[in-house]
Design a protein around this motif. Structure first.
Motif, PDB file in Angstrom:
ATOM      1  N   SER A 240       0.849  -1.187   0.000  1.00  0.00           N
ATOM      2  CA  SER A 240       0.000   0.000   0.000  1.00  0.00           C
ATOM      3  C   SER A 240       0.885   1.238   0.000  1.00  0.00           C
ATOM      4  CB  SER A 240      -0.933   0.023   1.215  1.00  0.00           C
ATOM      5  OG  SER A 240      -0.190   0.102   2.422  1.00  0.00           O
ATOM      6  N   ARG A 241       0.271   2.338  -0.387  1.00  0.00           N
ATOM      7  CA  ARG A 241       0.995   3.606  -0.433  1.00  0.00           C
ATOM      8  C   ARG A 241       0.062   4.721   0.030  1.00  0.00           C
ATOM      9  NH1 ARG A 241       3.022   2.929  -5.079  1.00  0.00           N
ATOM     10  NH2 ARG A 241       1.372   3.879  -6.322  1.00  0.00           N
ATOM     11  N   LEU A 242       0.532   5.550   0.931  1.00  0.00           N
ATOM     12  CA  LEU A 242      -0.225   6.683   1.443  1.00  0.00           C
ATOM     13  C   LEU A 242       0.537   7.961   1.117  1.00  0.00           C
ATOM     14  CD1 LEU A 242      -2.588   7.838   3.146  1.00  0.00           C
ATOM     15  CD2 LEU A 242      -1.131   7.547   5.166  1.00  0.00           C
ATOM     16  N   GLU A 243      -0.141   8.890   0.444  1.00  0.00           N
ATOM     17  CA  GLU A 243       0.465  10.161   0.058  1.00  0.00           C
ATOM     18  C   GLU A 243      -0.397  11.308   0.578  1.00  0.00           C
ATOM     19  OE1 GLU A 243       1.821   9.820  -4.317  1.00  0.00           O
ATOM     20  OE2 GLU A 243       0.376   8.187  -4.018  1.00  0.00           O
ATOM     21  N   VAL A 244       0.222  12.206   1.331  1.00  0.00           N
ATOM     22  CA  VAL A 244      -0.501  13.323   1.923  1.00  0.00           C
ATOM     23  C   VAL A 244       0.271  14.610   1.666  1.00  0.00           C
ATOM     24  CG1 VAL A 244      -1.528  14.283   4.021  1.00  0.00           C
ATOM     25  CG2 VAL A 244      -1.277  11.790   3.777  1.00  0.00           C
ATOM     26  N   VAL A 245      -0.438  15.637   1.229  1.00  0.00           N
ATOM     27  CA  VAL A 245       0.127  16.974   1.077  1.00  0.00           C
ATOM     28  C   VAL A 245      -0.710  17.921   1.915  1.00  0.00           C
ATOM     29  CG1 VAL A 245       0.672  18.843  -0.517  1.00  0.00           C
ATOM     30  CG2 VAL A 245       0.932  16.473  -1.262  1.00  0.00           C
ATOM     31  N   SER A 246      -0.045  18.684   2.770  1.00  0.00           N
ATOM     32  CA  SER A 246      -0.773  19.615   3.642  1.00  0.00           C
ATOM     33  C   SER A 246       0.063  20.860   3.861  1.00  0.00           C
ATOM     34  CB  SER A 246      -1.068  18.961   4.993  1.00  0.00           C
ATOM     35  OG  SER A 246       0.099  18.924   5.801  1.00  0.00           O
ATOM     36  N   ASP A 247      -0.521  21.817   4.567  1.00  0.00           N
ATOM     37  CA  ASP A 247       0.223  23.047   4.847  1.00  0.00           C
ATOM     38  C   ASP A 247       1.332  22.821   5.862  1.00  0.00           C
ATOM     39  OD1 ASP A 247      -1.414  22.652   7.025  1.00  0.00           O
ATOM     40  OD2 ASP A 247      -2.193  24.696   7.102  1.00  0.00           O
ATOM     41  N   SER A 248       1.333  21.667   6.524  1.00  0.00           N
ATOM     42  CA  SER A 248       2.396  21.373   7.494  1.00  0.00           C
ATOM     43  C   SER A 248       3.530  20.550   6.889  1.00  0.00           C
ATOM     44  CB  SER A 248       1.821  20.628   8.697  1.00  0.00           C
ATOM     45  OG  SER A 248       1.296  19.366   8.301  1.00  0.00           O
ATOM     46  N   GLY A 249       3.347  20.103   5.651  1.00  0.00           N
ATOM     47  CA  GLY A 249       4.391  19.301   5.007  1.00  0.00           C
ATOM     48  C   GLY A 249       3.780  18.193   4.167  1.00  0.00           C
ATOM     49  N   GLU A 250       4.623  17.265   3.794  1.00  0.00           N
ATOM     50  CA  GLU A 250       4.188  16.151   2.962  1.00  0.00           C
ATOM     51  C   GLU A 250       4.548  14.827   3.620  1.00  0.00           C
ATOM     52  OE1 GLU A 250       5.504  16.431  -1.061  1.00  0.00           O
ATOM     53  OE2 GLU A 250       4.889  18.540  -1.286  1.00  0.00           O
ATOM     54  N   LEU A 251       3.728  13.837   3.346  1.00  0.00           N
ATOM     55  CA  LEU A 251       3.935  12.501   3.891  1.00  0.00           C
ATOM     56  C   LEU A 251       3.801  11.494   2.761  1.00  0.00           C
ATOM     57  CD1 LEU A 251       4.068  10.511   6.391  1.00  0.00           C
ATOM     58  CD2 LEU A 251       1.572  10.612   6.402  1.00  0.00           C
ATOM     59  N   ARG A 252       4.755  10.584   2.648  1.00  0.00           N
ATOM     60  CA  ARG A 252       4.672   9.508   1.668  1.00  0.00           C
ATOM     61  C   ARG A 252       5.191   8.239   2.329  1.00  0.00           C
ATOM     62  NH1 ARG A 252       4.578   8.763  -4.038  1.00  0.00           N
ATOM     63  NH2 ARG A 252       5.629   6.851  -4.663  1.00  0.00           N
ATOM     64  N   LEU A 253       4.313   7.265   2.478  1.00  0.00           N
ATOM     65  CA  LEU A 253       4.674   6.021   3.136  1.00  0.00           C
ATOM     66  C   LEU A 253       4.310   4.844   2.247  1.00  0.00           C
ATOM     67  CD1 LEU A 253       3.523   6.663   6.810  1.00  0.00           C
ATOM     68  CD2 LEU A 253       5.863   6.408   6.018  1.00  0.00           C
ATOM     69  N   GLU A 254       5.232   3.904   2.125  1.00  0.00           N
ATOM     70  CA  GLU A 254       4.978   2.693   1.372  1.00  0.00           C
ATOM     71  C   GLU A 254       5.162   1.485   2.277  1.00  0.00           C
ATOM     72  OE1 GLU A 254       7.339   2.553  -2.142  1.00  0.00           O
ATOM     73  OE2 GLU A 254       6.377   4.307  -3.054  1.00  0.00           O
ATOM     74  N   ARG A 255       4.284   0.506   2.106  1.00  0.00           N
ATOM     75  CA  ARG A 255       4.343  -0.693   2.940  1.00  0.00           C
ATOM     76  C   ARG A 255       4.302  -1.929   2.055  1.00  0.00           C
ATOM     77  NH1 ARG A 255       1.133  -4.677   4.376  1.00  0.00           N
ATOM     78  NH2 ARG A 255      -0.433  -3.794   2.987  1.00  0.00           N
ATOM     79  N   LEU A 256       5.156  -2.879   2.387  1.00  0.00           N
ATOM     80  CA  LEU A 256       5.113  -4.200   1.762  1.00  0.00           C
ATOM     81  C   LEU A 256       4.915  -5.200   2.882  1.00  0.00           C
ATOM     82  CD1 LEU A 256       5.465  -5.980  -0.794  1.00  0.00           C
ATOM     83  CD2 LEU A 256       7.888  -6.168  -0.176  1.00  0.00           C
ATOM     84  N   GLY A 257       3.808  -5.941   2.836  1.00  0.00           N
ATOM     85  CA  GLY A 257       3.494  -6.836   3.940  1.00  0.00           C
ATOM     86  C   GLY A 257       3.117  -8.220   3.466  1.00  0.00           C
ATOM     87  N   ARG A 258       3.134  -9.161   4.391  1.00  0.00           N
ATOM     88  CA  ARG A 258       2.756 -10.531   4.080  1.00  0.00           C
ATOM     89  C   ARG A 258       1.240 -10.660   4.139  1.00  0.00           C
ATOM     90  NH1 ARG A 258       2.455 -15.239   7.239  1.00  0.00           N
ATOM     91  NH2 ARG A 258       3.280 -14.155   9.070  1.00  0.00           N
ATOM     92  N   SER A 259       0.663 -11.337   3.182  1.00  0.00           N
ATOM     93  CA  SER A 259      -0.774 -11.580   3.179  1.00  0.00           C
ATOM     94  C   SER A 259      -1.078 -12.849   3.963  1.00  0.00           C
ATOM     95  CB  SER A 259      -1.304 -11.704   1.751  1.00  0.00           C
ATOM     96  OG  SER A 259      -0.613 -12.712   1.044  1.00  0.00           O
ATOM     97  N   MET A 260      -2.334 -12.977   4.380  1.00  0.00           N
ATOM     98  CA  MET A 260      -2.752 -14.177   5.097  1.00  0.00           C
ATOM     99  C   MET A 260      -2.530 -15.402   4.205  1.00  0.00           C
ATOM    100  SD  MET A 260      -4.165 -13.539   8.133  1.00  0.00           S
ATOM    101  CE  MET A 260      -4.951 -12.223   9.089  1.00  0.00           C
ATOM    102  N   PRO A 261      -1.996 -16.483   4.762  1.00  0.00           N
ATOM    103  CA  PRO A 261      -1.716 -17.669   3.945  1.00  0.00           C
ATOM    104  C   PRO A 261      -2.924 -18.189   3.176  1.00  0.00           C
ATOM    105  CG  PRO A 261      -0.705 -17.881   6.107  1.00  0.00           C
ATOM    106  CD  PRO A 261      -1.577 -16.664   6.158  1.00  0.00           C
ATOM    107  N   ASP A 262      -4.093 -18.127   3.803  1.00  0.00           N
ATOM    108  CA  ASP A 262      -5.303 -18.653   3.166  1.00  0.00           C
ATOM    109  C   ASP A 262      -6.200 -17.567   2.594  1.00  0.00           C
ATOM    110  OD1 ASP A 262      -4.522 -21.239   3.899  1.00  0.00           O
ATOM    111  OD2 ASP A 262      -5.450 -21.016   5.873  1.00  0.00           O
TER     112      ASP A 262
END
Length: 287
Positions: A240-262
């Motif tokens: 997933s990727r979260l991108e935020v732009v605001s008057d206080s700054g910018e945020l960009r976070l990327e996540r790579l995670g394991r999915s449930m086996p089933d």
């Protein structure tokens, strides 16, 4: 919302207890992982009951053991007097039982937040919680950065975009299966671009976090959502990727995670954030 991953409505005086009593709605991959985490970490938490669909009680009872009540109706679940009911089932469960739980003054943790793409339902649940003093809790799910988003919305949010990225087969059984030849996708492909409400409604098992991000940030009308089928992801993962732009700054976070086996539609982190929120409640005597 008062902090990342939690929406609170109302306040009440709570007696401190030694152990937190929780009841689950549903016993799928998420529910089983909660059992497993609590068995390993041994927090002061007791799972007192599980609500399942009619006809599944006997099979579920064998899985959870005799110490946990398995019931097929909400009144039977509420008779167990849980401090928190944890929804780990579906958006329909939120619609069917959420308001009744909150009206009883019992905290409700919701992971199928796509149901709140319906603003009328959201308002009813918040109002029910406010009247009874219960808390409506939204765990972060399989995403990071909601604490930053919650802080940034105190200023001016200019742009919020959430992208959910899963392997093509994880989108089976969704509208993408009709619109795309999923097995033939050979490169990252946007299968949906639109609003959180539409993402949650059309992809109820894949895109609940779209609504969580909206509720934590700019709202349902000012959050951009993309869903991506990506065959280049490492096996057994989603991102997933979260991108935020605001008057206080910018945020960009990327996540790579394991999915449930089933269940490739759901990330392991989803269940872990739910467990973490419940364990925080114990540490803070927050119930």
């Amino acid at each position: 919302m008062t902090r990342a991953g939690e929406a609170m409505a109302g306040s009440k005086s709570r007696n401190k207890k030694k152990r937190l009593r929780i009841a689950l709605i549903g016993h799928g991959a998420i529910g089983q992982m909660l059992f497993d985490v609590f068995a390993e970490k041994k927090p002061a938490i007791d799972i007192v009951g599980v609500l399942v669909r009619p006809g599944r009680a006997k099979a579920t009872q064998k899985k959870v053991g005799r110490k946990v009540a398995v019931v097929e109706t909400l009144p039977a679940l509420l008779k167990l007097k849980p401090d928190v009911v944890v929804e780990a089932a579906s958006q329909q469960a939120v619609r069917d039982w959420g308001e009744a739980i909150l009206a009883k003054g019992i905290d409700l943790m919701v992971i199928a937040t796509g149901a709140y793409g319906d603003p009328k339902l959201w308002k009813r649940h918040v109002a029910a919680a406010a009247r009874s003093g219960a808390r409506l809790r939204l765990p972060a799910g399989a995403i990071a950065g909601l604490d930053g988003l919650l802080a940034m919305r105190l200023g001016k949010l200019e742009r919020v975009k959430y992208t959910s990225i899963k392997p093509p087969h994880a989108w089976s059984g969704t509208p993408a299966e009709t619109d795309f030849d999923l097995p033939a996708i050979s490169e990252p492909t946007v299968i949906f671009r639109g609003t959180p409400a539409d993402a949650g409604r059309l992809y109820p098992k894949n895109a609940n976090l779209a609504v969580t991000v909206a509720l934590c940030g700019a709202g349902l009308d000012r959050t951009d959502i993309e869903l991506v089928a990506d065959p280049t992801l490492p096996p057994g993962t989603n991102a997933s990727r979260l991108e935020v732009v605001s008057d206080s700054g910018e945020l960009r976070l990327e996540r790579l995670g394991r999915s449930m086996p089933d269940n490739p539609k759901t990330g392991v982190l989803t269940a872990l954030t739910m467990a973490d929120e419940l364990m925080k409640m114990v540490r803070a005597s927050d119930w």
